[in-house]
Design a protein around this motif. Structure first.
Motif, short mmCIF file in Angstrom:
data_model
loop_
_atom_site.label_atom_id
_atom_site.label_comp_id
_atom_site.label_asym_id
_atom_site.label_seq_id
_atom_site.Cartn_x
_atom_site.Cartn_y
_atom_site.Cartn_z
N GLN A 60 -30.12 -12.79 -50.78
CA GLN A 60 -28.60 -13.35 -51.11
C GLN A 60 -27.92 -13.35 -50.06
O GLN A 60 -28.04 -12.38 -49.31
CB GLN A 60 -28.17 -12.51 -52.24
N VAL A 61 -27.10 -14.33 -49.95
CA VAL A 61 -26.17 -14.47 -48.80
C VAL A 61 -24.71 -15.02 -49.18
O VAL A 61 -24.70 -15.65 -50.22
CB VAL A 61 -26.88 -15.39 -47.66
N GLN A 62 -23.82 -14.91 -48.47
CA GLN A 62 -22.49 -15.23 -48.79
C GLN A 62 -21.59 -15.25 -47.58
O GLN A 62 -21.97 -14.43 -46.79
CB GLN A 62 -21.87 -14.95 -50.04
N ASP A 74 -22.06 -13.08 -43.87
CA ASP A 74 -21.84 -13.27 -42.77
C ASP A 74 -21.09 -14.63 -42.82
O ASP A 74 -21.38 -15.53 -43.33
CB ASP A 74 -22.98 -13.40 -41.86
N ARG A 78 -26.49 -17.25 -42.04
CA ARG A 78 -26.87 -17.25 -43.54
C ARG A 78 -28.02 -17.81 -43.98
O ARG A 78 -28.98 -17.37 -44.69
CB ARG A 78 -25.57 -17.52 -44.30
N CYS A 84 -25.77 -4.12 -49.59
CA CYS A 84 -25.12 -5.24 -49.02
C CYS A 84 -24.83 -5.01 -47.52
O CYS A 84 -24.11 -4.02 -47.30
CB CYS A 84 -23.69 -5.44 -49.98
N TRP A 137 -31.25 -15.98 -42.60
CA TRP A 137 -31.71 -14.75 -43.40
C TRP A 137 -31.85 -15.33 -44.87
O TRP A 137 -33.06 -14.56 -45.40
CB TRP A 137 -30.51 -13.70 -43.52
N GLU A 138 -31.45 -16.25 -45.40
CA GLU A 138 -31.92 -16.54 -46.77
C GLU A 138 -33.31 -17.06 -46.64
O GLU A 138 -34.19 -17.13 -47.56
CB GLU A 138 -30.92 -17.86 -47.20
N ILE A 194 -26.67 -10.41 -47.54
CA ILE A 194 -25.92 -10.18 -46.51
C ILE A 194 -24.61 -11.17 -46.51
O ILE A 194 -24.72 -12.23 -47.04
CB ILE A 194 -27.00 -10.78 -45.23
N CYS A 231 -24.41 -9.32 -39.67
CA CYS A 231 -25.78 -9.22 -39.34
C CYS A 231 -26.26 -9.47 -38.16
O CYS A 231 -27.08 -10.82 -37.93
CB CYS A 231 -26.63 -9.76 -40.46
#
Length: 283
Positions: free
Chosen positions: A58-60, A42, A48, A13, A51-52, A40, A17
């Protein structure tokens, strides 16, 4: 009943980023971490989505209990923001998770104090990690296992090369070499380019001359495994052009100045570490 959250093996995690974090993320997904095992976190929605889309990870946006599932938590926020982030993170950590920091100036003891968590790793990377040619130094707390160290090493080697050191002070010293080091090379290159321009070369030719010279010299050093001093001597003929340039450098104390610059960087790294630790313990 055991309420411990199961940790996903070889999962990471990343909290924050930016450029460095993105370089590490790309490298580890390519080499040692499955995309679905990378999260990630952010606050920037555009990042987000990026990167996704690019990494299929996974992002949140916020820290929450989902972080408890990841084997390694990588802190990549700005050092000035580190204390509140670490304090918030602490409520979601399990004792067997590893928290690794690439935040400049944040020592292991500072992380341990802020998070009340012992399993920590401090990493000093450098910017060539963005092209897979980074050089990093890392220091693990005593409770980090051999298996966990190996995973950290694999992640860093995905971005270039790394060495393990045995104290926070050694990381501060490495900061003066590998952390700040690329800027020293660029400084030398900058002034070689200015010299070439002064000699009448156009900017494109000046860049090609300097870049090609630096690249070739580094590759020669790497491939021949000979000390730089010996390689320097092999280029230098008595009474020749190289001897004239090196003589000027020596008269100008360029060598001691370079060493003094490294010492200044190391000293400042120690000052920053002390400042951040003092701030952390007073929060």
């Amino acid at each position: 009943m055991d309420t411990t959250t199961a940790i996903i093996p070889r999962s990471v995690c990343m909290i924050g980023c930016g450029n460095m974090g993105g370089a590490i993320a790309h490298a580890i997904v390519k080499n040692c971490v499955e995309p679905q095992n990378l999260l990630i976190v952010d606050i920037d929605e555009q990042k987000r989505r990026h990167w996704e889309t690019t990494l299929h990870c996974q992002v949140q946006a916020r820290l929450d209990s989902n972080l408890s599932r990841y084997q390694v938590i990588m802190l990549q926020v700005k050092p000035q923001m580190s204390v509140p982030v670490m304090q918030e993170l602490s409520q979601y950590l399990q004792p067997n998770q590893v928290v690794a920091s690439v935040m400049a100036g944040i020592q292991n003891k500072t992380m341990q104090h802020c998070m009340q968590h012992q399993r920590v790793v401090r990493i000093m990377p450098n910017t060539p990690a963005q092209i897979g040619e980074g050089m990093s130094a890392f220091y693990c707390a005593d409770c980090v296992t051999t298996e966990e160290k190996d995973f950290i090493r694999q992640m860093l080697e995905a971005c270039g090369s790394c060495i393990e050191v045995d104290s926070d002070e050694r990381v501060d010293r490495a900061t003066g070499i590998c952390g700040s080091g690329p800027a020293y090379v660029f400084y030398f290159a900058e002034h070689m380019c200015k010299a070439a321009l002064k000699l009448g070369f156009n900017p494109e030719d000046a860049r090609q001359l300097v870049l090609g010279t630096l690249r070739g010299a580094v590759h020669l050093w790497e491939n021949q495994d000979i000390e730089p001093e010996i390689l320097k001597q092999r280029v230098t003929s008595k009474g020749g052009t190289t001897a004239a340039a090196l003589g000027h450098f020596e008269q100008s104390l360029v060598g001691p100045s370079i060493q003094g610059g490294v010492d200044a960087a190391v000293h400042r790294a120690g000052e920053l570490a002390a400042e951040f630790h003092e701030r952390a313990i007073n929060c």
